[in-house]
Enzyme design. Structure first.
Site, PDB file in Angstrom:
ATOM      1  N   TYR A 109     -15.530   7.933  -3.126  1.00 40.16           N
ATOM      2  CA  TYR A 109     -15.022   7.614  -1.787  1.00 40.16           C
ATOM      3  C   TYR A 109     -14.337   8.842  -1.175  1.00 40.16           C
ATOM      4  O   TYR A 109     -14.638   9.248  -0.055  1.00 40.16           O
ATOM      5  CB  TYR A 109     -14.032   6.447  -1.890  1.00 40.16           C
ATOM      6  N   GLU A 136      -1.739   3.431  -0.678  1.00 43.39           N
ATOM      7  CA  GLU A 136      -3.098   3.539  -1.210  1.00 43.39           C
ATOM      8  C   GLU A 136      -3.461   5.016  -1.436  1.00 43.39           C
ATOM      9  O   GLU A 136      -4.042   5.379  -2.454  1.00 43.39           O
ATOM     10  CB  GLU A 136      -4.062   2.886  -0.211  1.00 43.39           C
ATOM     11  N   ASP A 154      -8.848  -1.962   6.435  1.00 39.18           N
ATOM     12  CA  ASP A 154      -8.499  -3.109   5.596  1.00 39.18           C
ATOM     13  C   ASP A 154      -7.088  -3.600   5.887  1.00 39.18           C
ATOM     14  O   ASP A 154      -6.839  -4.801   6.018  1.00 39.18           O
ATOM     15  CB  ASP A 154      -8.601  -2.729   4.110  1.00 39.18           C
ATOM     16  N   SER A 157     -11.134  -6.413  -0.014  1.00 37.57           N
ATOM     17  CA  SER A 157      -9.803  -5.843   0.210  1.00 37.57           C
ATOM     18  C   SER A 157      -8.641  -6.613  -0.379  1.00 37.57           C
ATOM     19  O   SER A 157      -7.627  -6.837   0.282  1.00 37.57           O
ATOM     20  CB  SER A 157      -9.540  -5.663   1.702  1.00 37.57           C
ATOM     21  N   SER A 158      -8.776  -6.978  -1.641  1.00 38.67           N
ATOM     22  CA  SER A 158      -7.622  -7.581  -2.288  1.00 38.67           C
ATOM     23  C   SER A 158      -6.475  -6.564  -2.352  1.00 38.67           C
ATOM     24  O   SER A 158      -5.303  -6.937  -2.305  1.00 38.67           O
ATOM     25  CB  SER A 158      -7.976  -8.060  -3.694  1.00 38.67           C
ATOM     26  N   SER A 159      -6.812  -5.275  -2.401  1.00 37.59           N
ATOM     27  CA  SER A 159      -5.734  -4.276  -2.497  1.00 37.59           C
ATOM     28  C   SER A 159      -4.912  -4.204  -1.212  1.00 37.59           C
ATOM     29  O   SER A 159      -3.684  -4.204  -1.266  1.00 37.59           O
ATOM     30  CB  SER A 159      -6.284  -2.910  -2.879  1.00 37.59           C
ATOM     31  N   THR A 182     -16.648   4.210   8.832  1.00 38.89           N
ATOM     32  CA  THR A 182     -16.369   4.842  10.122  1.00 38.89           C
ATOM     33  C   THR A 182     -14.866   4.941  10.364  1.00 38.89           C
ATOM     34  O   THR A 182     -14.431   5.724  11.192  1.00 38.89           O
ATOM     35  CB  THR A 182     -16.995   4.031  11.279  1.00 38.89           C
TER      36      THR A 182
HETATM   37  C1  GLA Z   1     -12.762   0.648   1.886  1.00 37.50           C
HETATM   38  C2  GLA Z   1     -11.612   1.388   2.564  1.00 37.50           C
HETATM   39  C3  GLA Z   1     -11.696   1.247   4.084  1.00 37.50           C
HETATM   40  C4  GLA Z   1     -13.074   1.615   4.616  1.00 37.50           C
HETATM   41  C5  GLA Z   1     -14.167   0.919   3.792  1.00 37.50           C
HETATM   42  C6  GLA Z   1     -15.533   1.393   4.175  1.00 37.50           C
HETATM   43  O1  GLA Z   1     -12.649  -0.724   2.089  1.00 37.50           O
HETATM   44  O2  GLA Z   1     -10.378   0.891   2.124  1.00 37.50           O
HETATM   45  O3  GLA Z   1     -10.697   2.044   4.693  1.00 37.50           O
HETATM   46  O4  GLA Z   1     -13.256   3.001   4.619  1.00 37.50           O
HETATM   47  O5  GLA Z   1     -14.001   1.111   2.404  1.00 37.50           O
HETATM   48  O6  GLA Z   1     -15.838   1.049   5.492  1.00 37.50           O
END
Ligand code: GLA
Length: 382
Positions: free
Chosen positions: A223, A161, A173, A127-129, A37
């Site tokens: 994605y 990113e 993230d 979210s290690s990135s 979202t």
């Molecule tokens: C990844 C992306 C986020 C978000 C999620 C899905 O983690 O980095 O920005 O879109 O996917 O909710």
């Protein structure tokens, strides 16, 4: 925070660069609900965790900068006026991308050395990135006294990113990692980029993560394709983002889009509503409703948005068989990584055993189970 990790990074830095570094911790995140979202200007409900990246920094007197990825035992040497993306999928892009995007904002840094390591399992959807990007921008901002605000920093991380890593991610993230608050989850409005903290106390319940140990890779086009599909439907509807659409609005363009993309847009509208409802359920202390919304989120991610995988679906099915679990769903971008489970505290140990056995029997590999501790965002380690 992991003190062994901190000592490891500090010692490695001193060994390699012979200087006493500035130390930064930048956390990974979980997300209770509100998946895919964020890039639709909608709501998400993430929290920073106590696992993340530890990075060490020092200015360099050389004409070059060096980045050292301790766990891979790889380092790169680069010149600040000749930055360009490295090969796809490489850790280097997270560092180089952030420096390049800082330069684009006229926040010019001098030469520096960085060494980093982390304790977030890579590809786990935690979210290690973003943690790495935030550690770099935060550390350089401190080191060179650039005066960037936290909001400016997360926008730099996000641009890195997009432009260096090649994933057109939203802001969830980076936000959660930078702005996390101990014991709180953040209801983030991704349009205004402002969040309301919710103190998390599930009383006799808790959150656990189960890692499929299937590494997701977001840089594949899946994605980005979904993001464009959402944006195309928003422009058909003549609105800024799907956040502004209702289910009734979507019906008006149903015959102009493929059934697959219609379902994706419908998922986004419904998930956004679920995130808002979840925050109300949390205010009411209504964990049953929260759990049902979490299961609903998984159903949508799997059947409509199509970002799940067999392993994730299996883990959620296992959760549904257990009356002590109120909700479970895949977390993060998808195609692998973890499920998040809202479970009764006294059922955790038994569930761990049953689910691990069942997973092994089905896929002939192990899943990993973690407790989560909600923590503060990116900061200097004193
Ligand atoms: C990844 C992306 C986020 C978000 C999620 C899905 O983690 O980095 O920005 O879109 O996917 O909710």
């Amino acid at each position: 925070m992991n003190s062994t990790l901190i000592s490891k990074v500090k010692d490695s830095f001193i060994n390699k660069f012979n200087a006493d570094p500035l130390m930064i911790f930048s956390p990974g995140r979980i997300n209770i609900i509100g998946e895919h979202t964020d890039y639709n200007d909608g709501f998400v409900f993430p929290a920073a965790v106590d696992k993340g990246i530890v990075a060490a920094f020092h200015k360099s007197d050389d004409k070059v900068s060096t980045a050292y990825a301790i766990d891979m035992n790889e380092s790169i040497v680069f010149e600040l006026d000749k930055l360009k993306p490295s090969s796809e999928g490489s850790w280097e892009n997270y560092v180089l991308g952030v420096v390049a995007e800082m330069q684009n904002k006229n926040k010019v840094v001098g030469n520096f050395n960085i060494a980093f390591s982390g304790d977030i399992p890579a590809g786990s959807g935690m979210s290690s990135s973003a943690a790495l990007e935030n550690s770099v921008v935060f550390g350089l901002n401190e080191l060179f006294n650039l005066g960037l605000s936290k909001t400016e920093m997360i926008l730099i991380s996000q641009k890195a990113e997009h432009n260096y890593v090649g994933v057109n991610c939203g802001i969830m993230d980076q936000y959660a990692s930078m702005f996390g608050i101990e014991n709180n989850a953040l209801l983030l409005d991704c349009r205004t980029v402002e969040a309301t903290p919710f103190e998390i106390n599930f009383k006799d319940h808790e959150l656990i993560l189960i890692n499929t140990n299937v590494k997701h890779s977001l840089s594949d086009s899946a994605y980005n394709d979904r993001r464009s599909a959402c944006e195309n439907i928003a422009s058909l509807l003549d609105i800024k983002a799907l956040r502004d659409a209702t289910e009734a609005d979507l019906l008006t363009i149903k015959d102009q889009v493929t059934p697959e993309n219609y379902q994706k847009a419908l998922y986004v509208v419904q998930e956004n509503n679920r995130a808002v409802k979840a925050s109300q359920a949390m205010l009411d202390g209504d964990l049953e409703t929260l759990g049902a919304l979490i299961y609903g989120s998984h159903e949508g991610l799997s059947k409509q948005y199509k970002v799940s995988c067999d392993e994730l679906d299996f883990l959620v099915e296992q959760a549904k068989l257990n009356a002590h679990i109120l909700g479970a769903r895949m977390m993060g971008g998808g195609f692998g990584g973890c499920t998040i489970n809202l479970i009764s505290k006294n059922a955790v140990e038994t569930f761990k055993t049953t689910v691990s056995k069942a997973y092994k029997a089905k896929f002939n590999k192990d899943c990993s189970i973690y407790a989560v501790k909600l923590s503060n965002g990116t900061h200097v380690i004193k």
